[in-house]
Design a protein around this motif. Structure first.
Motif, PDB file in Angstrom:
ATOM      1  N   UNK A 189       0.850  -1.191   0.000  1.00 46.38           N
ATOM      2  CA  UNK A 189       0.000   0.000   0.000  1.00 46.38           C
ATOM      3  C   UNK A 189       0.884   1.237   0.000  1.00 46.38           C
ATOM      4  N   UNK A 190       0.563   2.118  -0.897  1.00 44.46           N
ATOM      5  CA  UNK A 190       1.441   3.249  -1.163  1.00 44.46           C
ATOM      6  C   UNK A 190       1.017   4.491  -0.378  1.00 44.46           C
ATOM      7  N   UNK A 191      -0.273   4.821  -0.454  1.00 51.58           N
ATOM      8  CA  UNK A 191      -0.691   6.047   0.225  1.00 51.58           C
ATOM      9  C   UNK A 191      -1.109   5.731   1.656  1.00 51.58           C
ATOM     10  N   UNK A 242      -0.099  11.025  -6.992  1.00 50.54           N
ATOM     11  CA  UNK A 242      -1.322  10.610  -6.292  1.00 50.54           C
ATOM     12  C   UNK A 242      -1.626   9.129  -6.472  1.00 50.54           C
ATOM     13  N   UNK A 243      -0.997   8.513  -7.456  1.00 49.73           N
ATOM     14  CA  UNK A 243      -1.383   7.154  -7.807  1.00 49.73           C
ATOM     15  C   UNK A 243      -0.334   6.155  -7.346  1.00 49.73           C
ATOM     16  N   UNK A 244      -0.774   5.016  -6.889  1.00 52.29           N
ATOM     17  CA  UNK A 244       0.131   3.923  -6.582  1.00 52.29           C
ATOM     18  C   UNK A 244       1.024   3.680  -7.814  1.00 52.29           C
ATOM     19  N   UNK A 282      -1.743   8.939 -13.915  1.00 52.61           N
ATOM     20  CA  UNK A 282      -1.934   9.419 -12.549  1.00 52.61           C
ATOM     21  C   UNK A 282      -3.397   9.381 -12.108  1.00 52.61           C
ATOM     22  N   UNK A 317       2.608   1.264  -9.051  1.00 55.87           N
ATOM     23  CA  UNK A 317       2.354   0.038  -9.814  1.00 55.87           C
ATOM     24  C   UNK A 317       1.155   0.252 -10.748  1.00 55.87           C
ATOM     25  N   UNK A 318       0.136   0.918 -10.215  1.00 56.34           N
ATOM     26  CA  UNK A 318      -1.057   1.211 -11.009  1.00 56.34           C
ATOM     27  C   UNK A 318      -0.702   2.209 -12.112  1.00 56.34           C
TER      28      UNK A 318
END
Lengths: 476, 84
Positions: free
Chosen positions: A2-4, A457-459, A240, A461-462
């Motif tokens: 989990x990034x954020x 703002x985006x992970x 993003x 990987x995504x």
């Protein structure tokens, strides 16, 4: 992974609230934000509501463009800081600032004795400690933090594995040892060493490290009736948001920018210039050439690997070329670069063509503050492919690929990639300075490239998936 | 055959910025036994963000019509295991 995390999300919440107040003309109420986020009778996160509020205040101070250490009068309100910031406050030439109130929760030395210590007779920890920092209190080993030098010998020799290594996340993440504790145990950033990569921001679990924002200065430009503003949007914007590139660009326009330009257009020029420069340098007999588009990397070279300074491409960054284009064609406009990067903020201070720099996290928060939902914007799906290779700059390997696509004979390029600056790869560069196994080194400070920047703002990987999908779809 | 489970992930900008981008990886994290049963749909803003007091904080997902606030991959999987 989990990034954020909650620290990141709190920062985004603060930016959103700040932007909303400004847009609604109520910036004078900024001192209420800490009270709204940490209301009376809520459960405190850091021991007490008063402390939570104090930290929120300092985070906002950084978002207004101040160093926390600039504080002279503790009673000065955020409203006053905001007013000064909108008038003529000079934010100085450093980017990162430590919220000291939020810091200090980390241990002083990296080694601690756990309660697994049996207080054995042999006591190899005391015998092997070169600083005599270990004594026995109540039958258990104790490390004197004033004497300990973090050598780790005690951990190695303990037969019970009772001594453990506890990292200090920001220090661990810093590739150049620019962050360390001061005499009060609070982290301090050495600006002579810092390369503005922003890794410490991501690493600190307390959200204690902030980048000084230019957001309200940018909003002021946008809201000033006679001022025209161009947004220069970095290639890594692709992926993003869950929206097409034209929809995102249209969303940026709706914030109030008068024109929106893709920096990818300029990145094509950079690829062409770098290719030409590469050929010249090879002709001249240079060992290798290395990229100049990542500002954290160019700072790394300047401050820590000066021996390869001569190998860094003289071609300036895509941001510069884009801003230069804007200033030449639309001289009456101000320029705001929008990217995933902290170091670009630093580069922007010294770039005569760039007026302000904003990051994707701030962009996303602005979308929220202004109720702009890019996933709902209908914009023409088809976009020009002209800047395709410029868009490659968004991910690690992209610059190398762009050069290979531009050069007549790609077999001339013996490319090496450094995907992410850390303590190890920084050392690798020192080795390359003596003997380099290739003739072109692409370096991006963030692992994965710009799409994995510290203020996205985006992970990542995504974002990577979405970027790849974009290129796939665009091929058709 | 077991009943299908429909998971709607909000891809509105607010949810996305406030941590929702992570949920795009939900499909690859689902336990084997749910992989065939679950349909994951990306949805435009579900409007839950308009009433924070009633629904809680973003990001939101809807699982067979039931709303989940502050959704995360782990929270969704825990819910599936408990309920289905």
């Amino acid at each position: 992974m989990i990034y954020s995390n909650n620290a990141t999300l709190l920062r985004r919440e603060l930016i959103t609230k700040l932007a909303k107040l400004f847009i609604e003309g109520d910036i004078k109420d900024i001192d209420r934000i800490p009270l709204q986020i940490a209301p009376r009778n809520s459960v405190p996160i850091r021991g007490s509501i008063a402390k939570d509020r104090a930290i929120l205040k300092y985070m906002l101070m950084a978002l207004l463009g101040y160093n926390i250490s600039d504080e002279e009068d503790e009673l000065m309100t955020l409203a006053e800081y905001a007013k000064k910031s909108l008038e003529n406050h000079n934010p100085g030439k450093n980017i990162l600032t430590v919220v000291d109130e939020a810091c200090s929760s980390c241990i002083k030395t990296n080694y601690i004795v756990t309660n697994l210590c049996r207080g054995c007779v042999a006591r190899p920890c005391t015998l092997n400690c070169p600083r005599h920092a270990i004594s026995f209190i109540g039958g258990r080993a104790k490390i004197n933090t004033d004497l300990c030098v973090n050598c780790g010998k005690c951990m190695e020799v303990c037969p019970y594995h009772a001594i453990v290594y506890v990292p200090v996340p920001c220090e661990e993440s810093c590739p150049v040892k620019a962050i360390s504790k001061d005499e009060n145990g609070i982290e301090h950033i050495d600006n002579d060493k810092c390369i503005h990569c922003g890794k410490c921001i991501l690493a600190c679990p307390f959200g204690a490290i902030m980048a000084k924002s230019q957001i309200i200065k940018i909003l002021k430009r946008i809201k000033t009736p006679n001022e025209k503003v161009i947004a220069l949007v970095a290639p890594s914007i692709i992926g993003q948001f869950k929206a097409s590139l034209p929809s995102i660009l249209e969303g940026i326009k709706r914030i109030g920018f008068d024109k929106v330009i893709e920096v990818a257009d300029a990145a094509v020029t950079v690829a062409e210039n770098e290719t030409e420069e590469f050929l010249e340098r090879m002709e001249k007999g240079d060992d290798f050439m290395t990229t100049s588009c990542c500002p954290a990397y160019t700072e790394l070279v300047k401050k820590h690997v000066p021996q390869i300074q001569k190998n860094v491409s003289n071609t300036r960054s895509p941001m510069h070329f884009s801003a230069k284009y804007a200033k030449e064609h639309f001289p009456e406009y101000s320029t705001v670069f929008i990217g995933p990067c902290i170091a670009k903020q630093f580069e922007g201070i010294y770039d005569e063509c760039v007026d302000n720099v904003m990051n994707f996290e701030e962009l996303g928060s602005l979308f929220i503050a202004m109720n702009i939902d890019v996933s709902k914007i209908d914009a023409p799906e088809k976009i020009s492919n002209e800047s395709e290779i410029g868009r490659w700059f968004a991910a690690s390997g992209g610059v190398s690929n762009a050069i290979a696509a531009t050069i007549t004979d790609p077999s001339m390029v013996k490319g090496l990639k450094i995907n992410g600056i850390n303590k190890k790869t920084a050392n690798l560069l020192k080795i390359y300075s003596k003997k380099c196994p290739g003739n072109f080194i692409e370096v991006m400070a963030c692992e994965g490239g710009c799409i994995a920047g510290p203020v996205t703002v985006c992970n990542p990987k995504v974002a990577d998936k979405q970027l790849k999908k974009f290129f796939e779809d665009n091929k058709k | 055959m077991e009943k299908k489970i429909e998971i709607k992930i909000c891809i509105g900008t607010l949810c996305y910025v406030m941590g929702g981008s992570e949920l795009q990886l939900l499909a690859e994290h689902l336990p084997e036994k749910f992989k065939k049963r679950v349909d994951i749909i990306g949805s435009t803003c579900l409007d839950y963000c308009l009433d924070q007091e009633k629904y809680g904080k973003a990001p939101f997902v809807e699982i067979n019509g039931e709303v989940m606030a502050e959704a995360s991959i782990n929270k969704v999987i825990d819910y599936l295991i408990k309920k289905y």
